[in-house]
Design an enzyme around this catalytic site. Structure first.
Site, PDB file in Angstrom:
ATOM      1  N   ASP A 107       0.814  -1.213   0.000  1.00  0.00           N
ATOM      2  CA  ASP A 107       0.000   0.000   0.000  1.00  0.00           C
ATOM      3  C   ASP A 107       0.852   1.269   0.000  1.00  0.00           C
ATOM      4  O   ASP A 107       0.398   2.331   0.428  1.00  0.00           O
ATOM      5  CB  ASP A 107      -0.968  -0.002   1.199  1.00  0.00           C
ATOM      6  CG  ASP A 107      -2.110   0.989   1.032  1.00  0.00           C
ATOM      7  OD1 ASP A 107      -2.520   1.235  -0.126  1.00  0.00           O
ATOM      8  OD2 ASP A 107      -2.597   1.525   2.041  1.00  0.00           O
ATOM      9  N   ASP A 145      -3.551  -4.175  -5.335  1.00  0.00           N
ATOM     10  CA  ASP A 145      -2.898  -2.870  -5.548  1.00  0.00           C
ATOM     11  C   ASP A 145      -1.430  -2.957  -5.917  1.00  0.00           C
ATOM     12  O   ASP A 145      -0.830  -1.939  -6.306  1.00  0.00           O
ATOM     13  CB  ASP A 145      -3.033  -1.952  -4.318  1.00  0.00           C
ATOM     14  CG  ASP A 145      -4.472  -1.634  -3.964  1.00  0.00           C
ATOM     15  OD1 ASP A 145      -5.349  -1.809  -4.826  1.00  0.00           O
ATOM     16  OD2 ASP A 145      -4.716  -1.230  -2.817  1.00  0.00           O
TER      17      ASP A 145
END
Length: 318
Positions: A107, A145
């Site tokens: 992240d 992600d």
């Protein structure tokens, strides 16, 4: 399908001799009867610990529905954790959905930051993850992600990220012959489809089942399906193969709120986990009610922590 000892041995031998593309050919949908409901999801635990009318609503709408369990640096011995989870699903003749979420620099240091402490630690971790599944049927989403966020990394670390994701794909292809693994491909407004196709090809998506779209986001199923088709078309035109995709529909019932992604108001539960629906599967990948971070309508709720208020808002669409 309760896999017997001989079946596990045969699957292990197959993994040793088969190429990655061959090893991914087992169809977990044909070996199970519906998706597995995690009895110890955050919503399920909250419901057990807080009996009453609110719990009844969350139980009916969320905690009794099939969704993913996420595994990361909080999971302890990941081989043991994954083996236990997939074993329980196998005994129930259900198909478990798992998420591998432990890439170094996860992240980009945001609300869900963390991950393995080094590339070497990650290789060990993801190898053990695949070992934990073994021959049991499963669906796995690889590193939400991680591909879409690769540009946030220092230039010198980007190739390492790609190499680790390719290694992850290789591990599932070689060690989990009855698993359909999907590399995360971001969402419909994040990375252009042609660019995402290049990245997916670079990390070995050809060796696994396909890609995952809209994980932990709110884009509509239609927009997500169109994006998935565009990525697959780009793979075909550039590299000569297509890939199926799955869509996270856990919170996309009302679509997005502009570009807001972190606990936006007015979102709603989407279609429950199922085959088809515009993709190979629609899946509850993000756990409804789990926070995106200390933001939006949950400014005091850590990422990954369950909030009954968030859950109720998703149920009512407010």
């Amino acid at each position: 399908m309760r896999i017997k000892t001989l079946g596990l041995l045969a699957a292990s031998l197959l993994a040793l001799v088969a190429s990655p593309a061959m090893a991914a050919d087992g169809n977990p949908l044909e070996k199970t009867n519906g998706f597995y409901v995690d009895p110890n999801s955050n919503p399920a635990v909250w419901v057990r610990d807080h009996p009453g009318s609110t719990a009844d609503k969350i139980k009916a709408a969320i905690s009794t529905k099939a969704g993913a369990r996420w595994f990361g640096n909080w999971s302890g011995n990941v081989k043991t954790a994954v083996d236990g989870y997939t074993y329980a699903a196998d005994v129930a003749d259900k198909l478990p959905i798992l998420v591998a979420y432990n890439i170094p620099g996860r992240d980009c240091g945001g609300h869900s930051g963390g991950g393995a402490g080094s590339p070497e630690a990650y290789r060990t971790w993801i190898s053990n993850f695949a070992d934990g599944i073994g021959g049991k049927p499963a669906v796995v989403v690889i590193e939400p992600d991680a591909l879409a966020q690769v540009d946030c990394l220092p230039v010198g670390e980007r190739q390492t990220r790609l190499d680790l994701l390719k290694y992850a794909a290789e591990q599932f292809a070689a060690k989990a012959p009855n698993t359909w693994a999907y590399m995360d491909g971001g969402n419909s407004t994040w990375i252009p489809a042609a660019t995402m196709a290049d990245r997916l090809n670079a990390v070995g998506v050809k060796s696994i089942r396909g890609l995952a779209i809209n994980v932990s986001n709110y884009k509509t199923t239609t927009d997500s399906a169109n994006y998935g088709k565009a990525v697959s078309a780009a793979l075909s035109s550039k590299y000569g193969y297509t890939k199926p995709f799955v869509i996270d529909t856990s919170r996309n019932g009302n679509g997005p709120l502009g570009s807001e992604w972190c606990n936006p108001a007015g979102r709603k539960l989407g279609a429950t986990s199922q085959t088809g629906g515009g993709a190979e599967m629609l899946l509850w990948v993000k756990v409804p009610g789990d926070s995106d971070g200390k933001c939006g309508i949950a400014p005091n709720v850590e990422a990954g922590q369950f909030s009954p208020d968030l859950a109720l808002r998703l149920i009512s669409g407010t």
